[in-house]
Design an enzyme around this catalytic site. Sequence first.
Site, PDB file in Angstrom:
ATOM      1  N   LYS A 115       0.824  -1.215   0.000  1.00  0.00           N
ATOM      2  CA  LYS A 115       0.000   0.000   0.000  1.00  0.00           C
ATOM      3  C   LYS A 115       0.851   1.256   0.000  1.00  0.00           C
ATOM      4  O   LYS A 115       0.485   2.257  -0.607  1.00  0.00           O
ATOM      5  CB  LYS A 115      -0.938   0.017   1.212  1.00  0.00           C
ATOM      6  CG  LYS A 115      -2.111  -0.912   1.048  1.00  0.00           C
ATOM      7  CD  LYS A 115      -3.238  -0.529   1.987  1.00  0.00           C
ATOM      8  CE  LYS A 115      -4.456  -1.391   1.694  1.00  0.00           C
ATOM      9  NZ  LYS A 115      -5.563  -1.136   2.596  1.00  0.00           N
ATOM     10  N   LYS A 207      -5.732  -8.819  -7.599  1.00  0.00           N
ATOM     11  CA  LYS A 207      -6.909  -9.047  -6.769  1.00  0.00           C
ATOM     12  C   LYS A 207      -8.076  -8.235  -7.306  1.00  0.00           C
ATOM     13  O   LYS A 207      -7.877  -7.148  -7.826  1.00  0.00           O
ATOM     14  CB  LYS A 207      -6.613  -8.527  -5.351  1.00  0.00           C
ATOM     15  CG  LYS A 207      -6.477  -9.610  -4.343  1.00  0.00           C
ATOM     16  CD  LYS A 207      -6.388  -9.166  -2.891  1.00  0.00           C
ATOM     17  CE  LYS A 207      -6.779  -7.793  -2.466  1.00  0.00           C
ATOM     18  NZ  LYS A 207      -6.939  -7.649  -1.014  1.00  0.00           N
ATOM     19  N   LYS A 210     -11.765  -2.273  -5.866  1.00  0.00           N
ATOM     20  CA  LYS A 210     -12.546  -1.157  -6.404  1.00  0.00           C
ATOM     21  C   LYS A 210     -11.651  -0.183  -7.151  1.00  0.00           C
ATOM     22  O   LYS A 210     -12.127   0.750  -7.758  1.00  0.00           O
ATOM     23  CB  LYS A 210     -13.310  -0.455  -5.296  1.00  0.00           C
ATOM     24  CG  LYS A 210     -12.398   0.254  -4.317  1.00  0.00           C
ATOM     25  CD  LYS A 210     -13.200   0.981  -3.276  1.00  0.00           C
ATOM     26  CE  LYS A 210     -12.289   1.464  -2.193  1.00  0.00           C
ATOM     27  NZ  LYS A 210     -12.001   2.858  -2.192  1.00  0.00           N
TER      28      LYS A 210
END
Length: 344
Positions: A115, A207, A210
């Site tokens: 991240k 993965k 959104k």
Amino acid sequence: MSSFAPRVFSGIKPSGDLHLGNYLGAIKRFVPLQETHACIYCVVDLHAITVWQDPQDLEKATHEVAAAYLAAGVDPEKHIIFNQSQVHQHAELAWIFNCVARMGWMQRMTQFKDKAGKNSQNVSLGLFAYPSLMAADILLYKATHVPVGEDQKQHLELTRDIAQKFNNDFAASISRNHLDGDFFPLSEPVITGPATRVLSLRDGTRKMSKSEASDMATIYMLDDADSIARKIRKAKSDPEPLPSEVAGLKGRLEAANLVGIYAALADISQQEVLDQFGGKGFGTFKPALAELAVDRLAPIAMEMRRYLAEPDMIEKILKEGADRARVMAEDTMKQVRKIVGFIS
Ligand code: TRP
């Protein structure tokens, strides 16, 4: 050795746009655990703000996760649904765990590394401490079982490391206070089923999320029947027919993903899917999958919309859940404060 009552805790971040990965990897699996365990399902809003959330969107997203729990069949009376920030003990225990966990442990977390990326000096301190708050969520309720997706396995290992270090570091104080030697349990992840890692419909190396570039990559829980069917018909696949054994899916990321989605939606194994579709091409399989997905997902979307139309009711359910969770959390914290040596 002490024994802990079987208890389930899990959480989902309200960061907008719940998708099929959230449903199959988590929410759908929350439901049957209610038969065998006392379950606590949390909307982890404190975790959501580790990256910027527009406040109005956060409220909406919190409603959406709660509505998804309810629509999927979580029972808020027999079990508990609440949002994390209403139970202050989560933040309190997380601080104590920040003082138990070691920098080196946190620096190994792959989710943080992914991240933060090249931006690691400019992400929030909260994002770095995220797994310590997650350990607090779980251990506040002494949860023994934590249904999560594959990607959370490392955070569960860290949770066990924190529990163990707390139990060791404070062993003398724990026994002075006449508490169990193993104050915190070593919680186990529950990673079962054919779809603990749902992949993008456009790129089998990523993965489902959104934040995919293409809207066609992700099936949202609030998608209508037409969008669900269209996304599945257009999903990336390959020209080969489906194999008749699971081993034959090796290296065929997109095919394996679609078979996994079918299996999870139908509550059967991947092998059972292949017993039915082995030797058949995607021209046959995709329409069948589209029909199944619409059949299973559209009613949940409808039910979610029904709840979302009544935000007051959702907030009442969250508040009642928080009131019950707080009693359990405070029970643990009273003991933790004593163990640590805080005067109260
Ligand atoms: N980190 C989890 C995720 O991203 C969400 C989460 C927060 C969680 N606290 C938790 C999951 C406690 C299980 C238990 O999916």
